[in-house]
Motif scaffolding. Sequence first.
Motif, PDB file in Angstrom:
ATOM      1  N   LEU A 133      50.267-105.089  -8.633  1.00 12.51           N
ATOM      2  CA  LEU A 133      50.894-103.912  -9.235  1.00 12.51           C
ATOM      3  C   LEU A 133      52.349-104.236  -9.547  1.00 12.51           C
ATOM      4  CD1 LEU A 133      50.016-100.894  -9.751  1.00 12.51           C
ATOM      5  CD2 LEU A 133      51.044-100.357  -7.538  1.00 12.51           C
ATOM      6  N   GLY A 134      52.767-103.987 -10.785  1.00 12.96           N
ATOM      7  CA  GLY A 134      54.165-104.195 -11.156  1.00 12.96           C
ATOM      8  C   GLY A 134      54.637-105.625 -11.013  1.00 12.96           C
ATOM      9  N   GLY A 135      53.717-106.588 -11.147  1.00 14.16           N
ATOM     10  CA  GLY A 135      54.083-107.990 -10.974  1.00 14.16           C
ATOM     11  C   GLY A 135      54.098-108.453  -9.534  1.00 14.16           C
ATOM     12  N   LEU A 136      53.786-107.574  -8.601  1.00 10.48           N
ATOM     13  CA  LEU A 136      53.775-107.886  -7.175  1.00 10.48           C
ATOM     14  C   LEU A 136      52.341-108.059  -6.681  1.00 10.48           C
ATOM     15  CD1 LEU A 136      56.334-105.143  -6.135  1.00 10.48           C
ATOM     16  CD2 LEU A 136      56.762-107.604  -5.974  1.00 10.48           C
ATOM     17  N   ARG A 137      52.140-108.996  -5.769  1.00  8.84           N
ATOM     18  CA  ARG A 137      50.863-109.110  -5.068  1.00  8.84           C
ATOM     19  C   ARG A 137      51.036-108.535  -3.664  1.00  8.84           C
ATOM     20  NH1 ARG A 137      46.164-113.402  -5.597  1.00  8.84           N
ATOM     21  NH2 ARG A 137      45.848-111.906  -7.299  1.00  8.84           N
ATOM     22  N   ILE A 138      50.244-107.514  -3.375  1.00  8.40           N
ATOM     23  CA  ILE A 138      50.337-106.759  -2.123  1.00  8.40           C
ATOM     24  C   ILE A 138      49.012-106.905  -1.386  1.00  8.40           C
ATOM     25  CG2 ILE A 138      50.694-104.454  -1.133  1.00  8.40           C
ATOM     26  CD1 ILE A 138      52.029-103.824  -3.980  1.00  8.40           C
ATOM     27  N   VAL A 139      49.064-107.206  -0.105  1.00  6.76           N
ATOM     28  CA  VAL A 139      47.859-107.314   0.721  1.00  6.76           C
ATOM     29  C   VAL A 139      47.958-106.297   1.845  1.00  6.76           C
ATOM     30  CG1 VAL A 139      46.480-108.820   2.203  1.00  6.76           C
ATOM     31  CG2 VAL A 139      47.601-109.766   0.175  1.00  6.76           C
ATOM     32  N   SER A 140      46.897-105.533   2.039  1.00  4.42           N
ATOM     33  CA  SER A 140      46.899-104.525   3.102  1.00  4.42           C
ATOM     34  C   SER A 140      45.953-104.925   4.228  1.00  4.42           C
ATOM     35  CB  SER A 140      46.502-103.152   2.550  1.00  4.42           C
ATOM     36  OG  SER A 140      45.179-103.156   2.069  1.00  4.42           O
ATOM     37  N   ASP A 141      46.401-104.700   5.452  1.00  3.43           N
ATOM     38  CA  ASP A 141      45.636-104.935   6.686  1.00  3.43           C
ATOM     39  C   ASP A 141      44.835-106.235   6.634  1.00  3.43           C
ATOM     40  OD1 ASP A 141      46.702-102.675   7.814  1.00  3.43           O
ATOM     41  OD2 ASP A 141      44.900-101.460   7.640  1.00  3.43           O
ATOM     42  N   PRO A 142      45.518-107.394   6.619  1.00  2.46           N
ATOM     43  CA  PRO A 142      44.823-108.665   6.451  1.00  2.46           C
ATOM     44  C   PRO A 142      43.985-109.076   7.664  1.00  2.46           C
ATOM     45  CG  PRO A 142      47.173-109.030   6.844  1.00  2.46           C
ATOM     46  CD  PRO A 142      46.988-107.551   6.680  1.00  2.46           C
ATOM     47  N   LEU A 184      59.299-100.946  -7.359  1.00  3.39           N
ATOM     48  CA  LEU A 184      58.116-100.327  -6.765  1.00  3.39           C
ATOM     49  C   LEU A 184      58.574 -99.602  -5.509  1.00  3.39           C
ATOM     50  CD1 LEU A 184      54.871-100.225  -6.781  1.00  3.39           C
ATOM     51  CD2 LEU A 184      55.083-101.906  -4.926  1.00  3.39           C
ATOM     52  N   THR A 185      58.201 -98.345  -5.382  1.00  2.00           N
ATOM     53  CA  THR A 185      58.508 -97.579  -4.180  1.00  2.00           C
ATOM     54  C   THR A 185      57.271 -97.510  -3.303  1.00  2.00           C
ATOM     55  OG1 THR A 185      60.175 -96.230  -5.301  1.00  2.00           O
ATOM     56  CG2 THR A 185      59.236 -95.336  -3.272  1.00  2.00           C
ATOM     57  N   VAL A 186      57.435 -97.867  -2.039  1.00  2.00           N
ATOM     58  CA  VAL A 186      56.367 -97.746  -1.049  1.00  2.00           C
ATOM     59  C   VAL A 186      56.748 -96.617  -0.106  1.00  2.00           C
ATOM     60  CG1 VAL A 186      55.028 -98.884   0.738  1.00  2.00           C
ATOM     61  CG2 VAL A 186      55.854-100.210  -1.226  1.00  2.00           C
ATOM     62  N   LEU A 187      55.993 -95.540  -0.179  1.00  2.00           N
ATOM     63  CA  LEU A 187      56.215 -94.366   0.665  1.00  2.00           C
ATOM     64  C   LEU A 187      55.237 -94.406   1.823  1.00  2.00           C
ATOM     65  CD1 LEU A 187      57.483 -91.454   1.051  1.00  2.00           C
ATOM     66  CD2 LEU A 187      55.526 -90.626  -0.292  1.00  2.00           C
ATOM     67  N   LEU A 190      52.034 -96.135  -3.240  1.00  2.00           N
ATOM     68  CA  LEU A 190      52.762 -97.078  -4.083  1.00  2.00           C
ATOM     69  C   LEU A 190      52.986 -96.440  -5.448  1.00  2.00           C
ATOM     70  CD1 LEU A 190      50.477-100.176  -3.361  1.00  2.00           C
ATOM     71  CD2 LEU A 190      52.326 -99.287  -1.952  1.00  2.00           C
ATOM     72  N   SER A 191      54.227 -96.490  -5.948  1.00  2.00           N
ATOM     73  CA  SER A 191      54.513 -95.860  -7.231  1.00  2.00           C
ATOM     74  C   SER A 191      55.679 -96.552  -7.911  1.00  2.00           C
ATOM     75  CB  SER A 191      54.825 -94.365  -7.058  1.00  2.00           C
ATOM     76  OG  SER A 191      55.997 -94.190  -6.279  1.00  2.00           O
ATOM     77  N   GLY A 192      55.765 -96.379  -9.214  1.00  2.00           N
ATOM     78  CA  GLY A 192      56.868 -96.936  -9.992  1.00  2.00           C
ATOM     79  C   GLY A 192      56.713 -96.526 -11.437  1.00  2.00           C
ATOM     80  N   GLU A 193      57.797 -96.642 -12.185  1.00  2.00           N
ATOM     81  CA  GLU A 193      57.790 -96.225 -13.578  1.00  2.00           C
ATOM     82  C   GLU A 193      56.716 -96.989 -14.356  1.00  2.00           C
ATOM     83  OE1 GLU A 193      60.802 -95.928 -17.435  1.00  2.00           O
ATOM     84  OE2 GLU A 193      61.558 -96.564 -15.479  1.00  2.00           O
ATOM     85  N   GLY A 194      55.864 -96.242 -15.048  1.00  2.00           N
ATOM     86  CA  GLY A 194      54.815 -96.836 -15.863  1.00  2.00           C
ATOM     87  C   GLY A 194      53.621 -97.343 -15.089  1.00  2.00           C
ATOM     88  N   LEU A 195      53.606 -97.141 -13.767  1.00  2.00           N
ATOM     89  CA  LEU A 195      52.511 -97.612 -12.928  1.00  2.00           C
ATOM     90  C   LEU A 195      51.666 -96.437 -12.427  1.00  2.00           C
ATOM     91  CD1 LEU A 195      54.380-100.182 -10.640  1.00  2.00           C
ATOM     92  CD2 LEU A 195      53.010-100.681 -12.676  1.00  2.00           C
ATOM     93  N   PRO A 196      50.377 -96.669 -12.158  1.00  2.00           N
ATOM     94  CA  PRO A 196      49.609 -95.643 -11.466  1.00  2.00           C
ATOM     95  C   PRO A 196      50.115 -95.473 -10.038  1.00  2.00           C
ATOM     96  CG  PRO A 196      48.354 -97.668 -11.594  1.00  2.00           C
ATOM     97  CD  PRO A 196      49.587 -97.878 -12.418  1.00  2.00           C
TER      98      PRO A 196
END
Length: 265
Positions: A23-32, A121-124, A152-158
């Motif tokens: 998302l937004g050029g970032l690779r994010i991994v959750s609970d690996p 990217l904002t992570v709330l 996860l949110s940011g301008e132009g992103l879901p």
Amino acid sequence: MVSLDRQECAATVLGGPTAVIDLGGLRIVSDPTFDDAGPSGYLTKLSDPLVDAAELGAVDVVLVSHDQHPDNLDTRGRAFTLEAPLVLTTDSSAPRLGAHAVGLKPWSSHTIARPDGNGELTVLAVPAVHGPEDAEREADGFVNCEVVGFVLSGEGLPTVYVSGDNASIRTVAEISRRVPRIDAAVLHAGAARVLVKHGGRPLSLDSRRAAAAAAVLDAPVVLPAHYDGWAHFSEGRADLELAFEEAGLTSVLRSVDHGTWVNLR
């Protein structure tokens, strides 16, 4: 063969709770979770990892909903997390997850510069209840342990909601009120049950509650996670598909094989 090439705006579940979100050029991994099948403390893992952690390439952010349970952060997953450039997690987990870990209380946020050049990217951090709403609370006020979800949110992103281990529809309703638009949700389901905890009642969303959460969030894309790979997950993919069908929500459920990318827009 699983393709882990960078995506523009997509997510895939690798098994158990582990998701990769590009998302937004970032690779994010959750609970690996990357350990082989076998006993893990008082839990039992049933499936080997779909991919090795090294196959993920450069990872920008790791989200850890909580680090106390091996089905959300196992031995190899913890080693992977300790090497990450940024880890977002709970206040109580952060001290155990290395110098790059940031603890977040519910409704606090952290911003990350986007490599795509479109701002941040904002992570709330959002609340989660890891068991029945009416369960006895521990001394710190939590059910089982402190857990957070993430938006996860940011301008132009879901706007993407990652639930973490949450069993509370009331909590989902609170998130929906405070974050009025959720475009995609990664929901931890599986009705995890441990007989010695809370009479064996679910510690994560069961399939019907997952469908109810999807309805409350009004999310057009729902990617289920945390429903297979461990012996204490009591409901699987077929249960989810049935629950969403009975709720009239089949169109939003992305019931795909692990390692399949789902467009988040």
